[in-house]
Design a protein around this motif. Structure first.
Motif, PDB file in Angstrom:
ATOM      1  N   HIS A  41      -2.280  -1.208  -9.741  1.00 16.16           N
ATOM      2  CA  HIS A  41      -2.497  -2.266  -8.756  1.00 16.16           C
ATOM      3  C   HIS A  41      -2.335  -3.655  -9.363  1.00 16.16           C
ATOM      4  O   HIS A  41      -2.502  -3.865 -10.560  1.00 16.16           O
ATOM      5  CB  HIS A  41      -3.894  -2.128  -8.142  1.00 16.16           C
ATOM      6  CG  HIS A  41      -3.983  -1.039  -7.118  1.00 16.16           C
ATOM      7  ND1 HIS A  41      -3.436  -1.144  -5.868  1.00 16.16           N
ATOM      8  CD2 HIS A  41      -4.544   0.196  -7.183  1.00 16.16           C
ATOM      9  CE1 HIS A  41      -3.657  -0.033  -5.191  1.00 16.16           C
ATOM     10  NE2 HIS A  41      -4.330   0.803  -5.969  1.00 16.16           N
ATOM     11  N   LEU A  65       0.825  -1.208   0.000  1.00 13.39           N
ATOM     12  CA  LEU A  65       0.000   0.000   0.000  1.00 13.39           C
ATOM     13  C   LEU A  65       0.860   1.259   0.000  1.00 13.39           C
ATOM     14  O   LEU A  65       0.500   2.263  -0.632  1.00 13.39           O
ATOM     15  CB  LEU A  65      -0.933  -0.010   1.212  1.00 13.39           C
ATOM     16  CG  LEU A  65      -1.929  -1.184   1.256  1.00 13.39           C
ATOM     17  CD1 LEU A  65      -2.734  -1.143   2.535  1.00 13.39           C
ATOM     18  CD2 LEU A  65      -2.852  -1.173   0.036  1.00 13.39           C
ATOM     19  N   GLU A  66       1.994   1.219   0.673  1.00  9.93           N
ATOM     20  CA  GLU A  66       2.905   2.377   0.652  1.00  9.93           C
ATOM     21  C   GLU A  66       3.479   2.579  -0.746  1.00  9.93           C
ATOM     22  O   GLU A  66       3.676   3.710  -1.194  1.00  9.93           O
ATOM     23  CB  GLU A  66       4.039   2.159   1.651  1.00  9.93           C
ATOM     24  CG  GLU A  66       3.602   2.219   3.110  1.00  9.93           C
ATOM     25  CD  GLU A  66       4.727   1.839   4.064  1.00  9.93           C
ATOM     26  OE1 GLU A  66       5.889   1.672   3.571  1.00  9.93           O
ATOM     27  OE2 GLU A  66       4.463   1.690   5.268  1.00  9.93           O
ATOM     28  N   ARG A  67       3.713   1.494  -1.448  1.00  9.60           N
ATOM     29  CA  ARG A  67       4.336   1.567  -2.767  1.00  9.60           C
ATOM     30  C   ARG A  67       3.340   1.982  -3.852  1.00  9.60           C
ATOM     31  O   ARG A  67       3.656   2.769  -4.743  1.00  9.60           O
ATOM     32  CB  ARG A  67       4.945   0.208  -3.110  1.00  9.60           C
ATOM     33  CG  ARG A  67       5.761   0.180  -4.396  1.00  9.60           C
ATOM     34  CD  ARG A  67       6.447  -1.152  -4.577  1.00  9.60           C
ATOM     35  NE  ARG A  67       5.533  -2.214  -4.965  1.00  9.60           N
ATOM     36  CZ  ARG A  67       5.168  -3.207  -4.173  1.00  9.60           C
ATOM     37  NH1 ARG A  67       5.612  -3.272  -2.925  1.00  9.60           N
ATOM     38  NH2 ARG A  67       4.339  -4.150  -4.605  1.00  9.60           N
ATOM     39  N   VAL A  68       2.118   1.446  -3.774  1.00  8.93           N
ATOM     40  CA  VAL A  68       1.153   1.629  -4.856  1.00  8.93           C
ATOM     41  C   VAL A  68       0.037   2.605  -4.478  1.00  8.93           C
ATOM     42  O   VAL A  68      -0.546   3.244  -5.347  1.00  8.93           O
ATOM     43  CB  VAL A  68       0.552   0.258  -5.273  1.00  8.93           C
ATOM     44  CG1 VAL A  68      -0.405   0.397  -6.437  1.00  8.93           C
ATOM     45  CG2 VAL A  68       1.658  -0.720  -5.620  1.00  8.93           C
ATOM     46  N   GLY A  69      -0.248   2.693  -3.195  1.00  8.32           N
ATOM     47  CA  GLY A  69      -1.372   3.496  -2.746  1.00  8.32           C
ATOM     48  C   GLY A  69      -2.512   2.620  -2.278  1.00  8.32           C
ATOM     49  O   GLY A  69      -2.635   1.463  -2.703  1.00  8.32           O
ATOM     50  N   THR A  70      -3.361   3.147  -1.389  1.00  7.98           N
ATOM     51  CA  THR A  70      -4.477   2.383  -0.846  1.00  7.98           C
ATOM     52  C   THR A  70      -5.709   2.542  -1.742  1.00  7.98           C
ATOM     53  O   THR A  70      -6.190   3.663  -1.924  1.00  7.98           O
ATOM     54  CB  THR A  70      -4.820   2.849   0.572  1.00  7.98           C
ATOM     55  OG1 THR A  70      -3.682   2.661   1.417  1.00  7.98           O
ATOM     56  CG2 THR A  70      -5.999   2.063   1.141  1.00  7.98           C
ATOM     57  N   PRO A  71      -6.233   1.458  -2.296  1.00 10.70           N
ATOM     58  CA  PRO A  71      -7.448   1.564  -3.120  1.00 10.70           C
ATOM     59  C   PRO A  71      -8.650   1.867  -2.231  1.00 10.70           C
ATOM     60  O   PRO A  71      -8.831   1.248  -1.186  1.00 10.70           O
ATOM     61  CB  PRO A  71      -7.552   0.182  -3.770  1.00 10.70           C
ATOM     62  CG  PRO A  71      -6.854  -0.737  -2.814  1.00 10.70           C
ATOM     63  CD  PRO A  71      -5.745   0.054  -2.203  1.00 10.70           C
ATOM     64  N   ASP A 123     -10.887   0.374  -8.133  1.00  7.23           N
ATOM     65  CA  ASP A 123      -9.530   0.923  -8.207  1.00  7.23           C
ATOM     66  C   ASP A 123      -8.512  -0.164  -8.539  1.00  7.23           C
ATOM     67  O   ASP A 123      -7.427   0.134  -9.066  1.00  7.23           O
ATOM     68  CB  ASP A 123      -9.138   1.603  -6.891  1.00  7.23           C
ATOM     69  CG  ASP A 123      -9.935   2.873  -6.625  1.00  7.23           C
ATOM     70  OD1 ASP A 123     -10.553   3.382  -7.572  1.00  7.23           O
ATOM     71  OD2 ASP A 123      -9.924   3.350  -5.468  1.00  7.23           O
TER      72      ASP A 123
END
Length: 306
Positions: A189, A172-178, A183
Motif C-alpha cells: 500500500h 483498491l482493485e490494483r492493491v487490494g482493500t485494506p 494494513d
C-alpha cells in the motif's frame, strides 16, 4: 508631505521589516516609501529606523512612535466607520487568504450571499495552502486547518472538520482493500502524503476504535502541499487519502473515492480564522468574520466551540 501616507508607510516598514515589501503591500514604489519615511523623520527630528543593506531595524524612538501611530490609525478608521452612513454600509478592500479546497467548495460558492449583504466590500482572496505571513504580507485575516503555529495571532475557532480515509476504486482493485488501518503499513500500500509547511513532510495519522488507537505512517510515492492537488492524486489512484468530509462528499457520490475502515475514527481537524494582534478590527473585517462563522455553522461543516 502627506502625514497620513507617511505614517502608513512607516508602520508598514516596521511590520514587514523591509522597504520593498512595504511598498508592495501599499501599492507604492520603493522610492516613494523611502521618501515618505525620510520626510517623517525630518519632521519629527528623530531617527526612526536603522537601515543596512539587508535589514531594517526600528530604533527605540521608532518603536515608541510605532505603538502610538498604530493606535492613531486605528482610531481614524474607527471614527470613519462610526459615521451613520459608513456604519450602515462597510466598504473597502479586504485581503484574506484561505485553503484552496475551502475556497473552491465552500467559500466562493457562498460569496453571492456575502456580496448581496455587503456590495461595497472588495475581497482580495488568496486561495492556496502555503503559509502566509499575516503581517508581512499585509493580509487582514487567514483561515487555516490544523493547530496555529503562530501563537501571537488573534484567532477564532470556526469548526472541527470531521476526517475520513478514502481511496480510488482503481487503487483498491490494483492493491487490494485494506481491512485494518495497520494494513497500510505493509509494502503493497501507498498513501498520498500532505506536506504541511509547519510540519515538514507530514506526520502520522491517529485512528481510534473501541478505546484503541493506532498510528499510521505508510509509504508514499508523492507528497504535495496543495489540497486540490492532494485530492486529485487520490482520485488518480496514487494512494490512500485522509480528507475532511466536505472535500470527500462529491468524489464519493461520483464513485471516484471509496471510504475505508468502517467503525474507525480520525481526530477532527480544527479550523481557525486568524488576524494580526494589536490591531483594531475594522467593520469590514468584523462582518466577514461573522459571515464565515455563520457559514461554517451550516451543513456540511459542524462547528464546535469558538
Amino acid at each position: 508631505m502627506d502625514r497620513f501616507d507617511a505614517m502608513q508607510a512607516f508602520v508598514r516598514v516596521v511590520e514587514t521589516g523591509s522597504f520593498t515589501r512595504a511598498a508592495t503591500t501599499l501599492h507604492m514604489s520603493r522610492t516613494t516609501v523611502t521618501q515618505l519615511v525620510q520626510q517623517l523623520e525630518a519632521r519629527l527630528r528623530l531617527k526612526l529606523l536603522n537601515r543596512t543593506t539587508r535589514k531594517v531595524h526600528v530604533t527605540a524612538d521608532g518603536a515608541a512612535y510605532y505603538e502610538r501611530i498604530v493606535q492613531v490609525l486605528d482610531t481614524l478608521e474607527e471614527i470613519e466607520t462610526s459615521l451613520p452612513q459608513a456604519a450602515a454600509l462597510p466598504r473597502g478592500q479586504l485581503r484574506v487568504d484561505v485553503p484552496s479546497p475551502l475556497a473552491a467548495l465552500l467559500l466562493v460558492p457562498a460569496l453571492p450571499r456575502f456580496h448581496a449583504l455587503y456590495p461595497d466590500i472588495v475581497l482580495d482572496m488568496g486561495a492556496s495552502d502555503r503559509m502566509v505571513d499575516v503581517i508581512a504580507d499585509n493580509v487582514d485575516c487567514v483561515i487555516r486547518g490544523g493547530e496555529l503555529s503562530d501563537q501571537s495571532l488573534m484567532a477564532r475557532k470556526l469548526a472541527d472538520l470531521p476526517l475520513g480515509v478514502y481511496a480510488a476504486p482503481g487503487y483498491l482493485e490494483r492493491v487490494g482493500t485494506p481491512l485494518h488501518p495497520l494494513d497500510l503499513q505493509n509494502s503493497a500500500h501507498r498513501i498520498v502524503r500532505f506536506r504541511w509547511a509547519r510540519a515538514g513532510n507530514g506526520f502520522p495519522y491517529v485512528m481510534h476504535r473501541e478505546g484503541k488507537s493506532v498510528n499510521i505512517d505508510g509509504q508514499h510515492v508523492l507528497s504535495i502541499d496543495d489540497g486540490n492537488a492532494y485530492l486529485a492524486a487520490g482520485v488518480a489512484g496514487l494512494g490512500v487519502l485522509w480528507l475532511p468530509d466536505y472535500m470527500a462528499r462529491l468524489p464519493v457520490a461520483a464513485g471516484e473515492l471509496v471510504p475505508l475502515f468502517d467503525g474507525w475514527t480520525v481526530d477532527a481537524m480544527p479550523l481557525f480564522l486568524a488576524y494580526p494582534p494589536n490591531r483594531h478590527v475594522s467593520k469590514k473585517l468584523r462582518v466577514f468574520i461573522d459571515w464565515v462563522v455563520e457559514l461554517m455553522a451550516d451543513p456540511p461543516v459542524a462547528t464546535q466551540g469558538s
